[in-house]
Design an enzyme around this catalytic site. Structure first.
Site, PDB file in Angstrom:
ATOM      1  N   CYS A  24     -13.438   4.749 -28.543  1.00  0.00           N
ATOM      2  CA  CYS A  24     -14.678   5.511 -28.712  1.00  0.00           C
ATOM      3  C   CYS A  24     -15.420   5.691 -27.395  1.00  0.00           C
ATOM      4  CB  CYS A  24     -15.548   4.835 -29.753  1.00  0.00           C
ATOM      5  SG  CYS A  24     -14.704   4.824 -31.323  1.00  0.00           S
ATOM      6  N   TYR A  28      -9.877   5.906 -12.269  1.00  0.00           N
ATOM      7  CA  TYR A  28      -9.736   6.562 -10.953  1.00  0.00           C
ATOM      8  C   TYR A  28      -9.489   8.057 -11.065  1.00  0.00           C
ATOM      9  CZ  TYR A  28      -8.071   1.748 -10.020  1.00  0.00           C
ATOM     10  OH  TYR A  28      -7.897   0.396  -9.965  1.00  0.00           O
ATOM     11  N   GLY A  72       0.754  -1.245   0.000  1.00  0.00           N
ATOM     12  CA  GLY A  72       0.000   0.000   0.000  1.00  0.00           C
ATOM     13  C   GLY A  72       0.780   1.289   0.000  1.00  0.00           C
TER      14      GLY A  72
END
Ligand code: LLP
Length: 414
Positions: free
Chosen positions: A342, A316, A239
């Site tokens: 697209c 994100y 993390g």
């Protein structure tokens, strides 16, 4: 150490010219620096020095075989989340005895494969998973080594999609319910308890939540010890964040202080599961400008990389710095760097100041983690090639997918 530098205005990764790479291997192209991978791994070794430890690289960040092989050579273990990742690690020469298996949805087939391989530990995420693993192990005449992933309910202060340690997230067992589950595990014939683990989220820039989570886990370890359950390892997950723009990533010396203050003198091995911080800043995505569409208030730079190659900006709203490979003057208008897919959401960067010239190359930085590993074939776009550079040596570590390869496995019905 920054392996990315300019010589006469042109970008190099280590000793290799990015222009040269694009000419030989085409674009879009993922490019990684071996020195940066090694340096990132070594920074964890330094943070953990003096403590019994194992660095389990989180394969999901970038599962290329050559990258896994490099980490295996450096002594890494691996954090896997699927049978596919298990197979990759074994193919790359990783040791099964250094593999921890995370994830909320392990299938029976994946459990069998991991038991057959003899992995270090299953990180158990639910009561049902524990029962299933016990049954599968007994059927195979094996003992499954387990750790229970606890959810410590701390706020990692990161993007909600990559926050995992809050009680509303699907991961782990609420820490308050762990003790009865450990008791239950201790009574199962197919199970041997070896550890505990937690992982509170990704791209963490603040170490306080990690320290807080460790304290809660250590509190549990104390309670378990008092009922006779002793652990061999404590896995604090991954993390740690990296710098994409102006974030201040956690300082490894501060990280070390947290670890030393909590673990010095303890007998358990400390396991960490870093992904992004080992590979993120070691890689970039090289792309060529196909078209420049000039507008009244902004330009669109249409590049040959798209959301299928690098999904993070679309998914994100993630920021990746984008720099020209050959420095070429002042930007004219703010521009959006977009791909050919697209969808309006297909962008690599919005409102950037880049001087756009058709045919020129751009480098999308910090793309080593969750770039290639999250890529897809959307819009029937073959996946890019990957190259690893080591000083002046170039290794093609994944060939560009072919159009034929795109359709391999599909069948016509008439
Ligand atoms: N361990 C477990 C159990 C995990 O779920 C993860 C990441 C890691 C370790 C490694 O975390 P890291 O050190 O890389 O932060 N696709 C997202 C990131 C998803 C992270 C998922 N779990 C992104 O592109 O930002």
């Amino acid at each position: 150490m920054n392996p990315l530098h300019r010589m006469d205005g042109r970008l190099f990764l280590e000793e290799v010219s990015l222009e040269e790479l694009a000419r030989v291997y085409g674009t879009p192209l993922y490019v990684y620096s071996q020195a940066a991978l090694t340096e990132a791994f070594d920074s964890y070794e330094r943070a953990l020095a003096g403590l019994p430890h194992l660095i389990c690289y989180a394969v999901k960040a970038n599962g290329n075989l050559a990258i896994l092989q490099h980490f295996a050579r450096l002594g890494a273990g691996f954090d896997i989340v699927s049978g596919g990742e298990l197979a990759r690690v074994l193919r790359a020469g990783g040791q099964a005895a250094k593999i921890v298996f995370s994830g909320v949805g392990k299938t029976e087939a994946e459990m069998r494969a991991a038991l057959d391989a003899g992995i270090r530990c299953f990180n158990i995420e639910s009561e049902s998973e524990l029962s299933r693993l016990n049954r599968v192990a007994k059927e195979m005449g094996r003992i499954a080594l387990v750790s229970i992933r606890v959810n410590p309910d701390v706020d990692p202060k990161t993007h909600p999609y990559i926050s995992t340690g809050l009680k509303q997230n699907k991961f782990g067992i609420p820490i308050g319910r762990a003790q009865p589950l450990y008791r239950q595990a201790a009574s199962m014939d197919g199970i041997e308890i070896v550890g505990v683990d937690c992982h509170i989220g990704s791209q963490l820039t603040d170490l306080a939540p990690i320290a807080d989570a460790i304290d809660r886990v250590l509190d549990l370890v104390g309670k378990l010890s008092s009922i006779g359950i002793r652990l061999k390892h404590i896995d604090i997950g991954g993390g740690l964040g990296i710098r994409y723009r102006d974030e201040t990533p956690p300082d490894m010396t501060d990280f070390r202080s947290i670890l030393i203050s909590r673990f010095r003198g303890r007998s358990e091995e400390v396991i960490v599961e870093p992904g992004r911080s080992l590979v993120g800043n070691a890689g970039l995505l090289l792309t060529r400008i196909e078209y420049v569409k000039r507008g009244d208030t902004k330009n669109f730079i249409v590049v040959d990389a798209a959301m299928n190659d690098l999904m993070r900006p679309s998914l994100y709203d993630a920021f990746h710095d984008i720099v020209p490979v050959c420095q070429s003057g002042e930007p004219d208008l703010p521009c959006d760097v977009v791909g050919p897919v697209c969808e309006t959401g297909d962008f690599i960067g919005l409102n950037r100041a880049i001087r756009a010239r058709e045919g020129e190359l751009l480098a999308v930085l910090s793309a080593g983690a969750y770039g290639m590993s999250m890529s897809s074939n959307y819009n029937s776009r073959p996946r890019s090639a990957e190259v690893l550079v080591n000083k002046n040596k170039i290794h093609l570590i994944r060939e560009r997918e072919t159009i034929e390869g795109l359709m391999a496995g599909e069948r016509l019905v008439y």
